[in-house]
Design a protein around this motif. Structure first.
Motif, PDB file in Angstrom:
ATOM      1  N   LEU A 263       0.834  -1.202   0.000  1.00  0.00           N
ATOM      2  CA  LEU A 263       0.000   0.000   0.000  1.00  0.00           C
ATOM      3  C   LEU A 263       0.872   1.257   0.000  1.00  0.00           C
ATOM      4  N   ARG A 264       0.325   2.350  -0.535  1.00  0.00           N
ATOM      5  CA  ARG A 264       1.069   3.603  -0.651  1.00  0.00           C
ATOM      6  C   ARG A 264       0.316   4.711   0.104  1.00  0.00           C
ATOM      7  N   ARG A 265       1.031   5.440   0.946  1.00  0.00           N
ATOM      8  CA  ARG A 265       0.475   6.621   1.598  1.00  0.00           C
ATOM      9  C   ARG A 265       1.001   7.842   0.861  1.00  0.00           C
ATOM     10  N   ILE A 266       0.103   8.585   0.229  1.00  0.00           N
ATOM     11  CA  ILE A 266       0.511   9.683  -0.646  1.00  0.00           C
ATOM     12  C   ILE A 266       0.028  11.002  -0.053  1.00  0.00           C
ATOM     13  N   PRO A 267       0.932  11.916   0.296  1.00  0.00           N
ATOM     14  CA  PRO A 267       0.532  13.198   0.888  1.00  0.00           C
ATOM     15  C   PRO A 267      -0.325  14.016  -0.074  1.00  0.00           C
ATOM     16  N   LEU A 268      -1.248  14.789   0.491  1.00  0.00           N
ATOM     17  CA  LEU A 268      -2.070  15.729  -0.278  1.00  0.00           C
ATOM     18  C   LEU A 268      -1.573  17.140   0.013  1.00  0.00           C
ATOM     19  N   ARG A 269      -1.423  17.933  -1.040  1.00  0.00           N
ATOM     20  CA  ARG A 269      -0.869  19.278  -0.910  1.00  0.00           C
ATOM     21  C   ARG A 269      -1.604  20.257  -1.824  1.00  0.00           C
ATOM     22  N   ASP A 270      -1.363  21.532  -1.554  1.00  0.00           N
ATOM     23  CA  ASP A 270      -1.839  22.625  -2.423  1.00  0.00           C
ATOM     24  C   ASP A 270      -3.342  22.602  -2.699  1.00  0.00           C
ATOM     25  N   PRO A 271      -4.183  22.728  -1.706  1.00  0.00           N
ATOM     26  CA  PRO A 271      -3.873  22.790  -0.277  1.00  0.00           C
ATOM     27  C   PRO A 271      -3.894  21.398   0.353  1.00  0.00           C
ATOM     28  N   ALA A 272      -3.336  21.313   1.544  1.00  0.00           N
ATOM     29  CA  ALA A 272      -3.351  20.056   2.291  1.00  0.00           C
ATOM     30  C   ALA A 272      -4.589  20.038   3.194  1.00  0.00           C
ATOM     31  N   PRO A 273      -5.546  19.152   2.952  1.00  0.00           N
ATOM     32  CA  PRO A 273      -6.698  19.067   3.853  1.00  0.00           C
ATOM     33  C   PRO A 273      -6.252  18.520   5.214  1.00  0.00           C
ATOM     34  N   VAL A 274      -6.698  19.141   6.289  1.00  0.00           N
ATOM     35  CA  VAL A 274      -6.339  18.673   7.623  1.00  0.00           C
ATOM     36  C   VAL A 274      -7.603  18.389   8.410  1.00  0.00           C
ATOM     37  N   TYR A 275      -7.519  17.355   9.238  1.00  0.00           N
ATOM     38  CA  TYR A 275      -8.631  17.036  10.141  1.00  0.00           C
ATOM     39  C   TYR A 275      -8.330  17.726  11.470  1.00  0.00           C
ATOM     40  N   PRO A 276      -9.241  18.590  11.958  1.00  0.00           N
ATOM     41  CA  PRO A 276      -8.953  19.422  13.139  1.00  0.00           C
ATOM     42  C   PRO A 276      -9.362  18.740  14.447  1.00  0.00           C
ATOM     43  N   HIS A 277      -8.414  18.166  15.154  1.00  0.00           N
ATOM     44  CA  HIS A 277      -8.690  17.514  16.435  1.00  0.00           C
ATOM     45  C   HIS A 277      -8.603  18.534  17.572  1.00  0.00           C
ATOM     46  N   SER A 278      -9.649  18.597  18.381  1.00  0.00           N
ATOM     47  CA  SER A 278      -9.644  19.447  19.575  1.00  0.00           C
ATOM     48  C   SER A 278      -9.705  18.571  20.819  1.00  0.00           C
ATOM     49  N   PHE A 279      -9.155  19.097  21.888  1.00  0.00           N
ATOM     50  CA  PHE A 279      -9.181  18.428  23.192  1.00  0.00           C
ATOM     51  C   PHE A 279     -10.274  19.085  24.014  1.00  0.00           C
ATOM     52  N   VAL A 280     -11.239  18.292  24.447  1.00  0.00           N
ATOM     53  CA  VAL A 280     -12.433  18.810  25.118  1.00  0.00           C
ATOM     54  C   VAL A 280     -12.458  18.296  26.548  1.00  0.00           C
ATOM     55  N   ARG A 281     -12.650  19.205  27.508  1.00  0.00           N
ATOM     56  CA  ARG A 281     -12.670  18.835  28.922  1.00  0.00           C
ATOM     57  C   ARG A 281     -13.694  19.693  29.650  1.00  0.00           C
ATOM     58  N   ARG A 282     -13.948  19.356  30.893  1.00  0.00           N
ATOM     59  CA  ARG A 282     -14.864  20.132  31.730  1.00  0.00           C
ATOM     60  C   ARG A 282     -14.067  21.073  32.621  1.00  0.00           C
ATOM     61  N   ALA A 283     -14.503  22.311  32.702  1.00  0.00           N
ATOM     62  CA  ALA A 283     -13.854  23.274  33.582  1.00  0.00           C
ATOM     63  C   ALA A 283     -13.951  22.806  35.023  1.00  0.00           C
ATOM     64  N   GLY A 284     -12.863  22.951  35.757  1.00  0.00           N
ATOM     65  CA  GLY A 284     -12.870  22.601  37.168  1.00  0.00           C
ATOM     66  C   GLY A 284     -12.566  21.147  37.462  1.00  0.00           C
ATOM     67  N   ASN A 285     -12.315  20.328  36.453  1.00  0.00           N
ATOM     68  CA  ASN A 285     -11.937  18.937  36.707  1.00  0.00           C
ATOM     69  C   ASN A 285     -10.573  18.925  37.406  1.00  0.00           C
ATOM     70  N   PRO A 286     -10.490  18.386  38.642  1.00  0.00           N
ATOM     71  CA  PRO A 286      -9.253  18.512  39.416  1.00  0.00           C
ATOM     72  C   PRO A 286      -8.243  17.393  39.190  1.00  0.00           C
ATOM     73  N   HIS A 287      -8.511  16.486  38.263  1.00  0.00           N
ATOM     74  CA  HIS A 287      -7.616  15.337  38.113  1.00  0.00           C
ATOM     75  C   HIS A 287      -6.208  15.817  37.755  1.00  0.00           C
ATOM     76  N   PRO A 288      -5.196  15.458  38.547  1.00  0.00           N
ATOM     77  CA  PRO A 288      -3.846  15.984  38.295  1.00  0.00           C
ATOM     78  C   PRO A 288      -3.262  15.541  36.964  1.00  0.00           C
TER      79      PRO A 288
END
Length: 318
Positions: A263-288
């Motif tokens: 199998l071949r992994r071929i980069p996409l460019r001009d433009p490069a589509p990106v998948y936007p991953h966000s980190f989601v949490r709850r305010a005030g969660n005290p877990h260290p």
């Protein structure tokens, strides 16, 4: 025992009296009145149908029934403490949701664990959950955080939810050796027009469905979700032997295949589509560990490609 209506605080009071030998000393230890101690013990005796203490001028003497009950009462208290510790921040593993164990956020979590080998981390995948279900799981404490693309404005999310963009993952085309694009070193999204891109498992109402819908509309792509999703290995098998099938993967996703598939992994460019991953949490969660993970993600966030494409909802602010 619970069929008798035994309450954990009554059991705790019984053990305290048995250890102290006096109701008054047990009351001091528990921070309640002696009357409250007497009432709890009386209710427990009534629930069990036995007498646990013989009241004497010298204090409270454990009866034979009380002696039989005492070791089980201690074990019940230990079990209750273990149950509480299993969900108490700082005494349980940090629970983080990822959509798939092969994608870039899962790889980032593994890198975090390798950099912090002493931490307790529980990587979970919420079954059939879109971003709304995942956010509600964060709010209720079912999970501590989730990695998601968010096709909504941040200001439209619940007020106790915090979002940090942590990973824009450029897409690559995955093709077999028979495909006419297999020999390319890189491709533009326009080069994919007219070719079948097979991504089984896209479910309506999910954030990844919204992503691929706008990607297909913007670049006139043929993204096909038809057919059952038999998993990654079956998809790779189908692509390896086809001159017409391809799929899209993230550049930081972890996929392995036999050398025979070629199998071949071929980069996409001009433009490069990106998948936007966000980190989601709850305010005030005290877990260290949550704080340590956020710092790690911020410190290791890779730079996105110049001139990247992302869906309109990922470009919006506020």
């Amino acid at each position: 025992m619970y069929r008798y209506g035994v309450e954990i605080e009554a059991v705790r009071t019984f053990v305290a009296v048995a250890d102290a030998g006096q109701f008054q000393e047990a009351a001091v230890e528990l921070g309640v009145t002696q009357q409250a101690v007497s009432k709890r013990v009386a209710n427990l005796e009534r629930s069990l149908g036995v007498t646990l203490f013989a009241r004497t001028a010298r204090g409270a003497q454990v009866t034979l029934d009380g002696q039989a009950f005492l070791p089980h009462a201690r074990e019940l208290l230990r079990a209750a403490e273990r149950a509480a510790a299993s969900v108490r921040p700082g005494e349980r593993a940090l629970r983080v949701d990822v959509i798939n164990r092969r994608i870039a956020p899962a790889v980032a979590l593994q890198n975090f664990y390798q950099a912090h080998p002493g931490i307790e981390l529980d990587v979970v995948t919420l079954s059939d959950a879109n971003f709304e279900i995942a956010i509600e799981a964060v709010r209720t404490g079912e999970i501590d955080a989730t990695f998601r693309a968010l096709p909504v404005r941040v200001k439209d999310l619940p007020g106790d939810i915090r979002v940090e963009r942590v990973l824009d993952d450029p897409l690559q085309l995955l093709a077999g050796p028979l495909h006419p694009l297999a020999g390319a070193r890189s491709l533009t999204p326009a080069d994919l027009s007219g070719h079948r891109i097979w991504i089984p498992g896209i479910r309506p109402g999910t954030e990844w469905a919204a992503f691929y819908e706008e990607l297909a509309e913007t670049f006139d792509l043929r993204i096909d979700a038809i057919g059952p999703n038999f998993g990654t290995e079956a998809l790779q098998d189908a692509i390896a032997g086809s001159d017409g099938l391809t799929t899209l993967v993230g550049s930081r996703d972890r996929y392995l295949w036999p050398a025979s598939q070629d199998l071949r992994r071929i980069p996409l460019r001009d433009p490069a589509p990106v998948y936007p991953h966000s980190f989601v949490r709850r305010a005030g969660n005290p877990h260290p560990t949550l704080t340590a993970l956020r710092r790690h993600l911020a410190a290791t966030r890779p730079a996105g490609p110049a001139g990247a494409w992302m869906p309109s909802w990922a470009r919006r602010r506020g």
